[in-house]
Design a protein around this motif. Structure first.
Motif, PDB file in Angstrom:
ATOM      1  N   GLU A 304       0.859  -1.186   0.000  1.00  0.00           N
ATOM      2  CA  GLU A 304       0.000   0.000   0.000  1.00  0.00           C
ATOM      3  C   GLU A 304       0.893   1.233   0.000  1.00  0.00           C
ATOM      4  O   GLU A 304       2.038   1.185   0.437  1.00  0.00           O
ATOM      5  CB  GLU A 304      -0.890   0.033   1.249  1.00  0.00           C
ATOM      6  CG  GLU A 304      -1.811  -1.152   1.411  1.00  0.00           C
ATOM      7  CD  GLU A 304      -3.168  -0.922   0.773  1.00  0.00           C
ATOM      8  OE1 GLU A 304      -3.391   0.195   0.247  1.00  0.00           O
ATOM      9  OE2 GLU A 304      -3.986  -1.853   0.807  1.00  0.00           O
ATOM     10  N   GLN A 306       0.626   5.742   0.581  1.00  0.00           N
ATOM     11  CA  GLN A 306      -0.123   6.966   0.820  1.00  0.00           C
ATOM     12  C   GLN A 306       0.853   8.143   0.872  1.00  0.00           C
ATOM     13  O   GLN A 306       1.969   8.016   1.380  1.00  0.00           O
ATOM     14  CB  GLN A 306      -0.888   6.896   2.138  1.00  0.00           C
ATOM     15  CG  GLN A 306      -2.055   5.931   2.139  1.00  0.00           C
ATOM     16  CD  GLN A 306      -3.244   6.466   1.357  1.00  0.00           C
ATOM     17  OE1 GLN A 306      -3.631   7.612   1.505  1.00  0.00           O
ATOM     18  NE2 GLN A 306      -3.813   5.622   0.513  1.00  0.00           N
ATOM     19  N   SER A 307       0.434   9.286   0.357  1.00  0.00           N
ATOM     20  CA  SER A 307       1.250  10.486   0.465  1.00  0.00           C
ATOM     21  C   SER A 307       1.093  11.073   1.861  1.00  0.00           C
ATOM     22  O   SER A 307       0.116  10.795   2.565  1.00  0.00           O
ATOM     23  CB  SER A 307       0.831  11.529  -0.574  1.00  0.00           C
ATOM     24  OG  SER A 307      -0.444  12.069  -0.257  1.00  0.00           O
ATOM     25  N   SER A 310      -2.135  12.932   2.015  1.00  0.00           N
ATOM     26  CA  SER A 310      -3.283  12.059   2.201  1.00  0.00           C
ATOM     27  C   SER A 310      -3.353  11.537   3.633  1.00  0.00           C
ATOM     28  O   SER A 310      -4.440  11.408   4.209  1.00  0.00           O
ATOM     29  CB  SER A 310      -3.223  10.890   1.214  1.00  0.00           C
ATOM     30  OG  SER A 310      -4.265   9.965   1.452  1.00  0.00           O
ATOM     31  N   ILE A 311      -2.190  11.233   4.204  1.00  0.00           N
ATOM     32  CA  ILE A 311      -2.152  10.742   5.586  1.00  0.00           C
ATOM     33  C   ILE A 311      -2.661  11.810   6.545  1.00  0.00           C
ATOM     34  O   ILE A 311      -3.432  11.526   7.465  1.00  0.00           O
ATOM     35  CB  ILE A 311      -0.720  10.307   5.948  1.00  0.00           C
ATOM     36  CG1 ILE A 311      -0.380   8.991   5.214  1.00  0.00           C
ATOM     37  CG2 ILE A 311      -0.556  10.133   7.451  1.00  0.00           C
ATOM     38  CD1 ILE A 311       1.068   8.596   5.286  1.00  0.00           C
ATOM     39  N   SER A 314      -6.558  11.916   6.035  1.00  0.00           N
ATOM     40  CA  SER A 314      -7.408  10.754   6.327  1.00  0.00           C
ATOM     41  C   SER A 314      -6.985   9.945   7.547  1.00  0.00           C
ATOM     42  O   SER A 314      -7.795   9.169   8.077  1.00  0.00           O
ATOM     43  CB  SER A 314      -7.458   9.826   5.108  1.00  0.00           C
ATOM     44  OG  SER A 314      -6.171   9.342   4.778  1.00  0.00           O
ATOM     45  N   TRP A 315      -5.761  10.087   8.032  1.00  0.00           N
ATOM     46  CA  TRP A 315      -5.322   9.288   9.178  1.00  0.00           C
ATOM     47  C   TRP A 315      -5.384  10.068  10.491  1.00  0.00           C
ATOM     48  O   TRP A 315      -5.336   9.459  11.557  1.00  0.00           O
ATOM     49  CB  TRP A 315      -3.894   8.783   8.995  1.00  0.00           C
ATOM     50  CG  TRP A 315      -3.719   7.800   7.875  1.00  0.00           C
ATOM     51  CD1 TRP A 315      -4.520   7.570   6.803  1.00  0.00           C
ATOM     52  CD2 TRP A 315      -2.618   6.892   7.729  1.00  0.00           C
ATOM     53  NE1 TRP A 315      -3.999   6.601   5.992  1.00  0.00           N
ATOM     54  CE2 TRP A 315      -2.833   6.161   6.537  1.00  0.00           C
ATOM     55  CE3 TRP A 315      -1.482   6.637   8.478  1.00  0.00           C
ATOM     56  CZ2 TRP A 315      -1.939   5.191   6.078  1.00  0.00           C
ATOM     57  CZ3 TRP A 315      -0.581   5.668   8.036  1.00  0.00           C
ATOM     58  CH2 TRP A 315      -0.814   4.955   6.846  1.00  0.00           C
ATOM     59  N   ALA A 360      -4.803   1.445   4.449  1.00  0.00           N
ATOM     60  CA  ALA A 360      -5.023   2.862   4.666  1.00  0.00           C
ATOM     61  C   ALA A 360      -6.422   3.174   5.183  1.00  0.00           C
ATOM     62  O   ALA A 360      -6.594   4.011   6.060  1.00  0.00           O
ATOM     63  CB  ALA A 360      -4.775   3.621   3.347  1.00  0.00           C
TER      64      ALA A 360
END
Length: 366
Positions: A304, A306-307, A310-311, A314-315, A360
Motif C-alpha cells: 500500500e 499513501q502520500s 493524504s495521511i 485521512s489518518w 489505509a
C-alpha cells in the motif's frame, strides 16, 4: 507559486537561531561524489533529522523525552523549523508510529504474552524510536530491535546512551559486543537492542554470517526513512534481499520523496544537489505506483502507499488536527499541500502468518 519562490525546504540549514530543514531526510549510502566527503554529507542529514524532531517536540507537536539528547546546544538554542516542516515531521512520525504499532500488535490467534517481533531500522542515525518503544513495552512483550548505520554514527549513539542516566531507565547493560556492534537490553519487558556500525552498501560483502543477533524465525519489520533512496537502486535491492531471503515473515515500511519531475520536485532536487546529495531512487521510483511495484517486485505479496498529504487528511482525526492547527497556525496551506504531496509512505508484507499492517482505510481514527 513559481520555482524561485519555493522555499529551500530540503537544504536550508540556517545560522544560529535560524530555521530550515526538510520533511526529514535521512542517511544511507550511494555516493554521487565518491569517497568520505559524500558519506560525511549524508551523515550530516542525521543532524537535520534530529533538529527537526526536536523542533516538533519543542513546539508541542510530538512527545519525545529523548529527542533533546541528540541535538547539541553548544551553538545556542536548537533551530526552530518552519510550521510547515513541523507539521510534516509530525505527520510522518505519526504515520510510521501507527504502522509500527500495527506490526507489533498480536496477530489473529496470537496471545499478547507470546508476541515476539523484530524491527530492523536502516540508516537509523540518532532516531529515538527504539527507546520510545522499549519505554512503553509490557513486561511480557519481546522485541528485538536492530539499527544499522555508519560506524561513526553508531559509536556516537553509544556515547550518548552511556553518557545520559535517563537512558539507563530504558535500556541496561549497554556495551560493545564486537567491532561492528554494541548491544543493550530493555529495562522492562524482554528482547534486545543492537546497534550495528555497518555500511549498507557492503552489507552482503562485509558480513558473511547473518547480522549479529538477527532472528530469522520471528516476524520482522524492515524500516527505511529516507535511507534506501541514497543507495544506488541495485544496492537498495540487495539490502532488501538480504532480509527477505533470510526471513519468511517480513514486512517493510519505506518513506521517500516522489513526483520529482514537476516544478516543485525539480526545485527539491536542485536544493539537494546544492548540498552534493543525489537520491538514485528518484530516477526509478517516481510516483506512488512505482513504489508499490518496487515492493511487489521484491516479493512482498501485498503493498500500500499513501502520500503525507493524504495521511494528514485521512489518518489524523478532527480533534487532533484542531490541536495541531492551534500550535502555530499554518499560513502556507498551498505550500504544505505541495510539499506533503511529494513524500510517501509505502508498506508491504511478505509471507504468511504475519499480522498484516493495517490498510489505509483502517488507519483513520476519525
Amino acid at each position: 507559486m513559481s520555482a524561485p519562490q519555493i522555499p529551500n525546504l530540503l537544504s536550508l540549514r540556517g545560522g544560529r537561531g535560524g530555521r530550515g530543514g526538510g520533511l526529514r531526510t535521512r542517511r544511507g549510502g550511494g555516493p554521487v561524489v565518491a569517497g568520505a566527503d559524500h558519506d560525511s554529507t549524508i551523515q550530516g542529514t542525521d543532524t537535520d533529522a534530529a533538529v527537526s524532531r526536536l523542533s516538533a517536540v519543542d513546539a508541542g507537536y510530538l512527545e519525545d523525552p529523548y529527542a533533546a539528547f541528540f541535538v547539541s546546544r553548544m551553538d545556542g538554542l536548537p533551530q526552530r523549523r518552519f510550521p510547515i516542516i513541523n507539521r510534516g515531521t509530525y505527520t510522518r512520525t505519526s504515520a510510521l508510529d501507527r504502522l509500527v504499532q500495527s506490526f507489533l500488535s498480536p496477530a489473529a490467534g496470537e496471545s499478547a504474552a507470546s508476541t515476539e517481533r523484530q524491527i530492523v531500522s536502516l540508516g537509523a542515525g540518532t532516531d529515538t524510536r527504539p527507546f520510545r518503544l522499549f519505554a512503553g513495552a509490557g513486561p511480557h512483550q519481546k522485541l528485538t530491535y536492530h539499527e544499522l548505520d555508519f560506524d561513526v554514527t553508531s559509536r556516537r549513539k553509544l556515547q550518548i546512551v552511556q553518557g545520559n542516566r535517563q537512558f539507563s531507565r530504558i535500556v541496561t547493560n549497554s556495551a560493545v559486543k564486537s567491532a561492528q556492534t554494541w548491544t543493550a537490553q530493555p529495562a522492562h519487558g524482554a528482547g534486545e537492542y543492537y546497534c550495528h556500525g555497518v555500511d549498507l552498501r557492503e552489507l552482503d560483502r562485509s558480513i558473511t554470517e547473518p547480522l549479529d543477533g538477527l532472528r530469522t524465525n520471528v516476524p520482522t519489520l524492515v524500516l527505511s526513512e529516507c535511507c534506501l533512496c541514497y543507495l544506488q537502486v541495485e544496492e537498495a535491492e540487495r539490502v532488501l534481499r538480504y532480509f527477505t531471503s533470510r526471513i519468511a515473515n517480513v514486512a517493510a515500511i519505506i518513506y521517500e520523496p516522489v513526483h520529482l519531475d514537476d516544478v516543485f520536485g525539480k526545485t527539491m532536487v536542485s536544493n539537494l544537489a546544492a548540498r552534493h546529495i543525489h537520491m538514485p531512487s528518484m530516477d526509478r521510483f517516481r510516483n506512488a505506483g512505482d513504489q508499490v511495484r518496487r515492493l511487489r517486485d521484491a516479493g512482498f505479496r501485498a503493498a500500500e502507499c499513501q502520500s503525507i498529504e493524504s495521511i494528514w487528511e485521512s489518518w489524523i482525526d478532527a480533534a487532533e488536527k484542531e490541536r495541531v492547527d492551534q500550535l502555530e497556525g499554518l499560513d502556507e496551506v498551498e505550500e504544505w499541500k505541495l510539499l506533503a504531496g511529494h513524500y510517501v509512505v509505502v508498506w508491504g508484507v511478505q509471507g504468511e502468518g504475519l499480522g498484516t499492517l493495517l490498510p489505509a482505510e483502517d488507519m483513520s481514527s476519525g
